[in-house]
Design an enzyme around this catalytic site. Structure first.
Site, PDB file in Angstrom:
ATOM      1  N   CYS A  89       0.850  -1.182   0.000  1.00 43.00           N
ATOM      2  CA  CYS A  89       0.000   0.000   0.000  1.00 43.00           C
ATOM      3  C   CYS A  89       0.890   1.238   0.000  1.00 43.00           C
ATOM      4  O   CYS A  89       1.877   1.290   0.743  1.00 43.00           O
ATOM      5  CB  CYS A  89      -0.900  -0.011   1.234  1.00 43.00           C
ATOM      6  SG  CYS A  89      -2.008   1.412   1.349  1.00 43.00           S
ATOM      7  N   HIS A 131      -8.916  -3.616  -2.473  1.00 42.16           N
ATOM      8  CA  HIS A 131      -8.019  -2.810  -1.642  1.00 42.16           C
ATOM      9  C   HIS A 131      -8.445  -1.339  -1.663  1.00 42.16           C
ATOM     10  O   HIS A 131      -8.559  -0.691  -0.615  1.00 42.16           O
ATOM     11  CB  HIS A 131      -6.585  -2.970  -2.162  1.00 42.16           C
ATOM     12  CG  HIS A 131      -5.557  -2.209  -1.401  1.00 42.16           C
ATOM     13  ND1 HIS A 131      -4.655  -2.823  -0.559  1.00 42.16           N
ATOM     14  CD2 HIS A 131      -5.268  -0.880  -1.356  1.00 42.16           C
ATOM     15  CE1 HIS A 131      -3.864  -1.908  -0.024  1.00 42.16           C
ATOM     16  NE2 HIS A 131      -4.221  -0.718  -0.497  1.00 42.16           N
ATOM     17  N   GLU A 132      -8.693  -0.806  -2.861  1.00 36.72           N
ATOM     18  CA  GLU A 132      -9.042   0.614  -2.977  1.00 36.72           C
ATOM     19  C   GLU A 132     -10.434   0.901  -2.431  1.00 36.72           C
ATOM     20  O   GLU A 132     -10.654   1.935  -1.797  1.00 36.72           O
ATOM     21  CB  GLU A 132      -8.908   1.087  -4.429  1.00 36.72           C
ATOM     22  CG  GLU A 132      -7.502   0.957  -5.006  1.00 36.72           C
ATOM     23  CD  GLU A 132      -6.388   1.513  -4.132  1.00 36.72           C
ATOM     24  OE1 GLU A 132      -6.596   2.542  -3.447  1.00 36.72           O
ATOM     25  OE2 GLU A 132      -5.305   0.911  -4.122  1.00 36.72           O
ATOM     26  N   HIS A 135     -10.193   1.276   1.208  1.00 34.77           N
ATOM     27  CA  HIS A 135      -9.739   2.626   1.603  1.00 34.77           C
ATOM     28  C   HIS A 135     -10.930   3.582   1.724  1.00 34.77           C
ATOM     29  O   HIS A 135     -10.960   4.420   2.627  1.00 34.77           O
ATOM     30  CB  HIS A 135      -8.742   3.202   0.596  1.00 34.77           C
ATOM     31  CG  HIS A 135      -7.325   2.846   0.867  1.00 34.77           C
ATOM     32  ND1 HIS A 135      -6.663   3.201   2.027  1.00 34.77           N
ATOM     33  CD2 HIS A 135      -6.430   2.172   0.114  1.00 34.77           C
ATOM     34  CE1 HIS A 135      -5.425   2.758   1.984  1.00 34.77           C
ATOM     35  NE2 HIS A 135      -5.248   2.122   0.835  1.00 34.77           N
TER      36      HIS A 135
END
Length: 178
Positions: A89, A131-132, A135
């Site tokens: 990351c 993953h994004e 976030h």
């Protein structure tokens, strides 16, 4: 348009759920350009708006030949297949550990002009979409690690030279370090 400092682990914006985008305007298009330029400069696979301090549900990605952005993403999973793989990351420079993610993902959302879009991802692209989107929900990849990997990751974070009182990126910004 500019390369923006990347927020590092410890910055509260990374743990805050991002707000949905409601205005598909020039300001949003500029945000997507800034995210894209920042991602290109950092040579990462994906970058979410909270990572540059903007609490909006937007991310950009660059996985192989697949490049683009997604606004207000919603993920769907066409099956139960999972894969464990190394993940890093940009908000945790130099920290890479295994994380279990779904192998196949369908990401639905909008372009920066408000047009509907769907991205079908497998393997690395699916991992990036998850993953994004995490976030945007205030979830970090260390939260997805098993206990042993998380313990190793936290040790690496404590020992990292970037883990100090200043929470901006060690990446070069326009030829200088921020």
């Amino acid at each position: 348009m500019a390369i923006r400092p990347i927020r590092l682990f410890g910055d509260p914006v990374l743990r805050t759920e991002a707000d949905p985008v409601t205005d598909f305007d020039k300001q949003l298009r500029n945000l997507v350009k800034d995210l894209t330029q920042t991602l290109d400069d950092a040579q990462g696979a994906g970058l979410a708006a909270p990572q540059i301090g903007v609490s909006q549900r937007v991310f950009v990605y660059a996985v192989g030949e697949e490049r683009g952005h997604l606004v207000n993403p919603v993920l769907e999973f066409p099956d139960e297949e999972e894969e464990e793989g190394e993940e890093g990351c940009l908000s945790f420079p130099g920290v890479y550990h295994d994380v279990k993610r779904r192998l196949n993902t369908v990401a639905k959302g909008f372009t920066d002009r408000g047009d509907p879009v769907q991205i079908v991802g497998t393997q690395i692209l699916a991992r990036c979409m998850q993953h994004e989107t995490d976030h945007l929900d205030g979830v970090l990849f260390i939260d997805r690690m098993d206990a042993a990997n998380r313990k190793q990751a936290m040790k690496a974070i404590r020992e990292a030279d970037w883990n100090g009182p200043v929470k901006t990126s060690p990446h070069k910004i326009n030829g200088i370090f921020s």
